[in-house]
Design a protein around this motif. Structure first.
Motif, short mmCIF file in Angstrom:
data_model
loop_
_atom_site.label_atom_id
_atom_site.label_comp_id
_atom_site.label_asym_id
_atom_site.label_seq_id
_atom_site.Cartn_x
_atom_site.Cartn_y
_atom_site.Cartn_z
N LYS A 29 55.71 50.09 5.46
CA LYS A 29 54.27 49.83 5.41
C LYS A 29 53.97 48.35 5.15
N HIS A 30 55.05 47.55 5.04
CA HIS A 30 54.90 46.10 4.81
C HIS A 30 54.15 45.81 3.52
N ILE A 31 54.42 46.63 2.52
CA ILE A 31 53.84 46.43 1.20
C ILE A 31 54.96 45.99 0.26
N ILE A 32 54.70 44.95 -0.51
CA ILE A 32 55.68 44.44 -1.48
C ILE A 32 55.21 44.80 -2.88
N ALA A 33 56.13 45.37 -3.65
CA ALA A 33 55.83 45.74 -5.03
C ALA A 33 56.57 44.82 -6.00
N LYS A 34 55.88 44.40 -7.04
CA LYS A 34 56.49 43.61 -8.12
C LYS A 34 56.23 44.36 -9.42
N VAL A 35 57.25 44.50 -10.21
CA VAL A 35 57.16 45.36 -11.39
C VAL A 35 57.52 44.57 -12.64
N ASN A 36 56.78 44.82 -13.69
CA ASN A 36 57.03 44.17 -14.97
C ASN A 36 56.94 45.22 -16.08
N ARG A 37 57.75 45.06 -17.10
CA ARG A 37 57.79 46.02 -18.20
C ARG A 37 57.33 45.36 -19.48
N GLN A 38 56.38 45.97 -20.17
CA GLN A 38 55.93 45.51 -21.47
C GLN A 38 56.01 46.67 -22.44
N GLU A 39 57.11 46.71 -23.20
CA GLU A 39 57.32 47.80 -24.15
C GLU A 39 57.24 49.14 -23.41
N ASP A 40 56.28 50.02 -23.73
CA ASP A 40 56.21 51.33 -23.07
C ASP A 40 55.23 51.34 -21.90
N CYS A 41 54.80 50.14 -21.47
CA CYS A 41 53.85 50.02 -20.36
C CYS A 41 54.55 49.40 -19.16
N LEU A 42 54.39 50.03 -18.00
CA LEU A 42 54.94 49.51 -16.75
C LEU A 42 53.80 48.97 -15.91
N GLN A 43 53.95 47.73 -15.42
CA GLN A 43 52.91 47.11 -14.61
C GLN A 43 53.45 46.95 -13.19
N VAL A 44 52.67 47.39 -12.22
CA VAL A 44 53.09 47.37 -10.82
C VAL A 44 52.03 46.62 -10.01
#
Length: 674
Positions: A29-44
């Motif tokens: 789908k030509h979508i790029i995901a970047k993920v970051n972790r902050q303690e018990d929270c996942l950011q996408v």
């Protein structure tokens, strides 16, 4: 990494592994995901040419994470934006339960406000692309020196009276879990900005002439090299070798110039021509300065100085003092540089050399700008501008306008900087100074970049590039390529950025510009960091570090250490990140780089926040904030206020957090950034 190992890491909540799995699924789908972790929270963060559908993506992310069964993640924040945009088009949060049917949305908003921060690494808000790594033209440099701009500083061309920039600053700010890291605002990619430095270079054996970097040296004489028994013939030979050395200096053939000038020096000594001897020593210093061997350059200038004093050449004395100031400035010994400029100034005044006076004032402005005393720098630039206008020196006028633009760019008054760059551009075009024209276009690109007008910046860099190519300025050509890379980096087109950085690196290696080689390596590290290839980023930073150490560039050393800290922070190795930040902080404090000092303090706050040591985080942010305010760096001030807001939110003090967010947003609106 095998699929089995990747799955295992993803189940343990490893952000990098989760990102890899999401990207595998979204590749078609030509979508790029970047993920970051902050303690018990996942950011996408989801990016694509077209904004990914919220309706489709939320169930996809929710179901995929639920199937993974990551016990240590309870909350997920999903952001989505169009490639090249800084602000998310939409964001939604949900709690991650044991099954999809138990998951409940906890928030959904459109058009995020200032308290919602992108969870991925980005270049810092005020980076020098060599504000390269800002590049500053010093010591006879014909182009720019990352001031960086290793920087993430764009290479901003700066004019100096004996020549960022950064800085492409290397270092860029990386946004991480609502908190921005700053990679040595170097360049953030090193953007190159040109600063005019008044170069005191000998034009003839009759005496020193104060010139600007764009002036041409005389052509070499057609005389073969041989010793003769007559003084007149020997003097002709010496003059021929001397002029040949000057021509080689102009062509950036520094090692060849050294050989020619050593020959002229030998003959002048043999025949007792003291003026020729002093002039040869001066230009040998110039050659070594351009090879970043500043200590050796100082040796030659110090040998020339007493000769000029002995023969009563006051202009030569003042010129030697000016050149010593430039060399010490390149060694980041700014107090010593200022001392030499202040010694040169009254001599120029006494002998009625108005151009020398203006050049001394310009160099004093550069030195104060380096130590973030921008208001004082502006005063000196305005004084030099008035003199150049009075004596009708159009090139000096344009150079002063360019440096004024740099100073206003440094205090985030980008529109004022653009106005001044446009004035300098007009003059350079009128007098046919192609190099000055290219430098002005480059600096306009840097200012547009800082206003997040990336397409405009690209257009301006693409205008400067062919001019540098036409006039044979390889360093200027490489700086334009570097800045193009930095801009594509900010547009999240990291592979394209890498292509430009590699082209720039190739040219810098060809001309043996070690400082810019290191800047390029730093920017390549930044690009791979933005691609979440942190180990590869670390490799490039580790290559840049010894190069900066070799040439005595302490700011570059500190920037490399900072970027290593950012990379280890991204790998969640926070203690190791803190170790690198503390090492960089000590150096920035020693060399008086207040802006980088503030960014480092900010990064220490980020690391301690990631360790949930909130009081320590607040302490570091509160140390950074007054420095940003002191040096009038409004973008940094907004950054520190925003980060304080996130810490107080983490502490559950929402009212106090909101106050900081509002202050940050007000500053961003004031200076015209998103």
């Amino acid at each position: 990494m095998t699929s089995q190992n990747l799955l295992k890491l993803a189940k343990l909540g490893d952000a990098k592994a989760i990102a890899a799995m999401i990207n595998r699924s979204l590749r078609a789908k030509h979508i790029i995901a970047k993920v970051n972790r902050q303690e018990d929270c996942l950011q996408v963060l989801l990016e694509s040419a077209q904004v990914p559908s919220q309706k489709a993506m939320i169930p996809f992310i929710r179901q995929g994470l639920t199937k993974l069964g990551v016990e240590t993640i309870t909350t997920v924040q999903v952001y989505s934006r169009q490639t090249g945009q800084k602000s998310p088009a939409w964001n939604q949060s949900f709690r991650l339960e044991s099954s999809p049917t138990q998951a409940a949305d906890v928030a959904a908003e459109n058009n995020t406000s200032s308290d919602v921060e992108s969870p991925v690494s980005e270049p810092p808000a005020g980076s020098h692309f060599t504000k390269v790594p800002r590049h500053t033209t010093t010591g006879g440099d014909k182009s720019s020196k990352n001031r960086p701009t290793n920087t993430y500083t764009p290479h901003r061309n700066t004019q100096e009276s004996h020549s960022k920039p950064h800085k492409p600053v290397s270092g860029g700010n990386a946004a991480r879990a609502g908190v921005r890291l700053s990679r040595d605002h170097f360049n953030r990619a090193f953007l190159t900005r040109t600063r005019t430095i008044l170069i005191l270079t000998v034009l003839s054996i009759l005496g020193l002439s104060v010139i600007f970097i764009a002036l041409k040296f005389p052509n070499s004489l057609s005389v073969s090299w041989r010793f003769t028994q007559t003084i007149n013939t020997s003097k002709t030979e010496a003059k021929s070798m001397f002029n040949k050395g000057l021509k080689q200096l102009q062509l950036s053939q520094y090692r060849a110039a050294i050989e020619s000038l050593e020959n002229s020096l030998f003959i002048y000594k043999e025949i007792g021509d003291k003026l020729g001897e002093a002039n040869s020593l001066t230009n040998l210093g110039e050659a070594y300065n351009n090879l970043y061997q500043h200590e050796k350059a100082i040796e030659f200038y110090q040998q020339a100085l007493p000769i000029f004093q002995k023969i009563g050449d006051r202009q030569g004395v003042a010129g030697s003092l000016m050149n010593l100031g430039v060399a010490y400035r390149k060694l980041y010994q700014h107090e010593k540089a200022i001392e030499f400029y202040q010694q040169a100034l009254p001599i120029f005044q006494k002998i009625g050399d108005r151009q020398g006076v203006a050049g001394s004032l310009m160099n004093l402005g550069n030195a104060y700008d380096d130590i973030s005393q921008h208001e004082k720098a502006i005063e000196f630039y305005q004084q030099s501008l008035s003199i150049f206008q009075e004596i009708g020196n159009r090139q000096g006028e344009a150079n002063s306008l360019m440096n004024l633009g740099n100073a206003y760019d440094d205090i985030s008054q980008y529109n004022k900087a653009i106005e001044l760059y446009q004035q300098s551009l007009s003059i350079f075009q009128q007098i046919g100074d192609r190099q000055g024209e290219a430098n002005s276009l480059m600096n306009l690109g840097v200012a547009s970049h800082n206003l997040s007008q990336y397409n405009k910046a690209i257009e301006l860099y693409q205008q400067s590039l062919p001019i540098f190519q036409q006039i044979g300025d390889r360093r200027g050509e490489a700086n334009s390529l570097m800045n193009l890379g930095a801009t594509y980096d900010n547009l999240s087109q990291y592979n394209k950025a890498i292509e430009f950085y590699q082209q720039a690196l190739s040219i810098f290696k060809e001309i043996d510009d070690k400082s810019s080689i290191a800047d390029s390596l730093m920017n390549l590290g930044n690009a791979y960091d933005n691609l979440s290839q942190y180990e590869k980023a670390i490799e490039f930073y580790q290559q840049a570090l010894p190069t900066f150490q070799e040439i005595g560039d302490r700011r570059g050393v500190a920037g490399s250490l900072m970027n290593l800290g950012v990379a280890y922070d991204n790998l969640s190795q926070y203690e190791k990140a803190i170790e690198f930040y503390q090492r960089s902080l000590s150096i920035f404090q020693e060399i008086g780089d207040r802006q980088s000092e503030a960014f480092t303090l900010n990064n220490l706050g980020v690391a301690y926040r990631n360790l949930s040591q909130y009081e320590k985080a607040i302490n570091f942010y509160q140390q950074a904030l007054p420095i940003f305010q002191e040096i009038s760096y409004r973008r940094g001030e907004a950054l520190a206020l925003n980060n304080l807001g996130f810490v107080y939110r983490a502490l559950g003090q929402e009212q106090k957090a909101r106050k900081f967010f509002e202050q940050s947003e007000a500053i961003q609106q004031e200076i015209g950034i998103d």
